[in-house]
Design a protein around this motif. Structure first.
Motif, short mmCIF file in Angstrom:
data_model
loop_
_atom_site.label_atom_id
_atom_site.label_comp_id
_atom_site.label_asym_id
_atom_site.label_seq_id
_atom_site.Cartn_x
_atom_site.Cartn_y
_atom_site.Cartn_z
N ALA A 64 10.93 -12.22 -57.53
CA ALA A 64 12.07 -13.35 -56.86
C ALA A 64 12.84 -12.11 -56.78
O ALA A 64 12.49 -10.97 -57.28
CB ALA A 64 13.23 -14.52 -58.18
N HIS A 65 13.53 -11.82 -55.19
CA HIS A 65 13.31 -11.20 -54.29
C HIS A 65 15.03 -10.61 -55.55
O HIS A 65 16.12 -11.07 -55.76
CB HIS A 65 14.23 -11.70 -53.49
CG HIS A 65 14.43 -10.29 -52.49
ND1 HIS A 65 14.29 -8.97 -51.62
CD2 HIS A 65 16.19 -10.43 -51.68
CE1 HIS A 65 14.84 -8.84 -51.37
NE2 HIS A 65 16.19 -8.81 -51.11
N ARG A 66 15.23 -9.24 -55.86
CA ARG A 66 15.68 -8.64 -56.18
C ARG A 66 16.94 -9.63 -57.52
O ARG A 66 18.31 -9.68 -57.39
CB ARG A 66 17.43 -7.98 -55.38
CG ARG A 66 17.32 -7.68 -54.13
CD ARG A 66 17.98 -6.88 -53.56
NE ARG A 66 17.30 -5.95 -51.74
CZ ARG A 66 18.23 -5.56 -50.88
NH1 ARG A 66 19.54 -5.50 -51.37
NH2 ARG A 66 17.84 -4.41 -50.70
N TYR A 110 13.78 -15.76 -49.17
CA TYR A 110 12.66 -16.08 -48.74
C TYR A 110 12.94 -14.13 -48.41
O TYR A 110 13.20 -14.19 -47.38
CB TYR A 110 12.69 -17.08 -47.96
CG TYR A 110 13.00 -18.41 -48.20
CD1 TYR A 110 11.76 -18.91 -49.19
CD2 TYR A 110 13.77 -18.58 -48.17
CE1 TYR A 110 11.25 -20.10 -49.47
CE2 TYR A 110 13.88 -19.97 -48.90
CZ TYR A 110 13.03 -20.49 -48.87
OH TYR A 110 12.67 -22.21 -50.10
N SER A 111 12.16 -13.31 -49.08
CA SER A 111 12.13 -12.16 -48.34
C SER A 111 10.55 -12.07 -47.03
O SER A 111 10.03 -12.76 -47.33
CB SER A 111 11.56 -10.55 -49.81
OG SER A 111 10.63 -11.50 -50.18
N VAL A 112 10.34 -11.35 -46.44
CA VAL A 112 9.38 -10.90 -46.29
C VAL A 112 8.04 -11.31 -46.90
O VAL A 112 7.60 -11.76 -46.27
CB VAL A 112 9.33 -9.02 -45.52
CG1 VAL A 112 8.23 -9.09 -45.13
CG2 VAL A 112 10.22 -9.29 -44.34
N HIS A 150 17.71 -18.88 -49.12
CA HIS A 150 17.73 -18.70 -47.17
C HIS A 150 16.85 -17.70 -47.36
O HIS A 150 16.47 -17.08 -48.28
CB HIS A 150 19.49 -18.54 -47.09
CG HIS A 150 19.85 -16.80 -48.66
ND1 HIS A 150 20.42 -16.93 -49.56
CD2 HIS A 150 19.89 -15.53 -48.25
CE1 HIS A 150 20.23 -15.97 -50.24
NE2 HIS A 150 20.14 -15.31 -49.44
N VAL A 151 16.85 -16.83 -45.92
CA VAL A 151 16.18 -16.05 -46.62
C VAL A 151 16.75 -14.52 -46.00
O VAL A 151 18.09 -14.32 -45.45
CB VAL A 151 15.33 -15.53 -44.44
CG1 VAL A 151 14.48 -17.45 -44.56
CG2 VAL A 151 16.30 -15.67 -43.02
N THR A 152 16.14 -13.33 -46.71
CA THR A 152 16.95 -11.87 -46.56
C THR A 152 17.20 -11.60 -44.55
O THR A 152 15.88 -12.05 -43.54
CB THR A 152 15.44 -10.85 -46.98
OG1 THR A 152 14.78 -10.75 -46.60
CG2 THR A 152 15.56 -11.41 -48.73
N GLN A 158 10.65 -11.41 -39.05
CA GLN A 158 9.39 -11.71 -38.90
C GLN A 158 9.58 -13.80 -38.87
O GLN A 158 8.57 -14.49 -38.64
CB GLN A 158 9.18 -11.32 -40.45
CG GLN A 158 7.33 -12.32 -41.14
CD GLN A 158 6.91 -12.20 -42.58
OE1 GLN A 158 6.05 -11.15 -42.56
NE2 GLN A 158 8.29 -12.28 -43.36
N THR A 159 10.21 -14.17 -39.39
CA THR A 159 10.31 -16.10 -39.55
C THR A 159 9.85 -16.72 -37.92
O THR A 159 8.98 -17.40 -38.52
CB THR A 159 11.68 -16.43 -40.26
OG1 THR A 159 12.80 -15.22 -41.17
CG2 THR A 159 12.76 -17.64 -40.08
#
Length: 266
Positions: A64-66, A110-112, A150-152, A158-159
């Motif tokens: 998971a992101h961070r 949602y990271s890259v 949510h996205v970073t 990139q999305t």
């Protein structure tokens, strides 16, 4: 759950075979197959049955992101024996030490790297997974995707690129439409809608989260081996499933004729 509500043995076996093949394609994501039965709840609100029997493809998209100690998972769940070519896709974070899911609507993030793995590895396999289970023999399947979180900021560039790839290939992969529900990321939604307008004006549905909770529940294996029922979805998911059923031909007379003429079916 009565015997009449359970999957016919032959159909259940076919679902297991197809999901096992999909899991093999996703071996790099440590994909696995789970089989759940609950007497009450689950997808009963979507099938009209009191309980649920669900076949689930589950894959790890990465840390998971961070958020140390958590992993982002993707679930692909087949839940209706009347339409074995229909599935719900759900993304979530789970705690590594016991597998408990995170229900905070701000997660997952949602990271890259996570979004790329989701869109370029997991979703294409889902697109192709159930076509051979079409009861009408047309090779068509449909999944409805639930996107909380949510996205970073770094992923915003990139999305739209990833979205364009999904919009371009879904028909070739065997999907009648794209169904994205509960996606309310304020920065990403406008970009995705723009890509939709440029790439495919038909058969792409972005259904925003509603204020009404869905009664449907995703099923997960709990730390004690039992079955957890995860809610936190809105009735946007119910709308998506109802639309998917119409695309698959359930209760929509003349669908094939309209498609042959190039008319919009929904």
């Amino acid at each position: 759950m009565s015997l009449a509500d359970q999957w016919p043995a032959a159909t259940a076996k076919k679902v297991e075979v197809e999901l096992a093949a999909a899991a093999a394609q996703l071996s790099a994501l440590d994909a696995r197959i789970e089989h759940y039965k609950v007497a009450q709840g689950g997808y009963g609100a979507l099938t009209g049955s009191p309980g649920s029997e669900v076949f689930s493809l589950e894959a790890k998209l990465g840390p998971a992101h961070r958020r140390p100690g958590y992993t982002m998972w993707a679930l692909f769940q087949v839940f209706d024996p009347r339409q074995p070519n229909l599935a719900l896709v759900r993304f979530l974070e789970r705690r590594d030490r016991d597998g408990l899911p995170e229900e905070d609507l701000r997660r997952p993030v949602y990271s890259v790297s996570l979004d790329r793995r989701l869109c370029r590895e997991f979703i294409p396999v889902c697109n192709r997974a159930l076509g051979r289970l079409d009861p009408l023999g047309r090779g068509r399947s449909q999944h409805v995707d639930c996107y909380p979180g949510h996205v970073t900021f770094g992923n915003l560039i990139q999305t739209p690129v990833l979205a364009a790839g999904l919009f371009r290939r879904f028909r070739a992969d065997g999907q009648a439409a794209i169904m994205i529900t509960d996606f309310t990321e304020p920065l990403a939604v406008p970009a995705v809608r723009l890509v939709k307008a440029l790439v495919t004006r038909r058969d792409a549905h972005l259904i925003p989260r509603t204020s009404t909770p869905s009664a449907a529940r995703v099923l997960l294996r709990g730390p004690d081996g039992g079955i957890l029922q995860l809610g936190s979805m809105s009735t946007a998911v119910d709308q998506g499933i109802a639309t998917a059923r119409r695309y698959l031909g359930d209760g929509q007379p003349g669908y094939e004729a309209r498609k042959a003429k190039g008319q919009r079916a929904i």
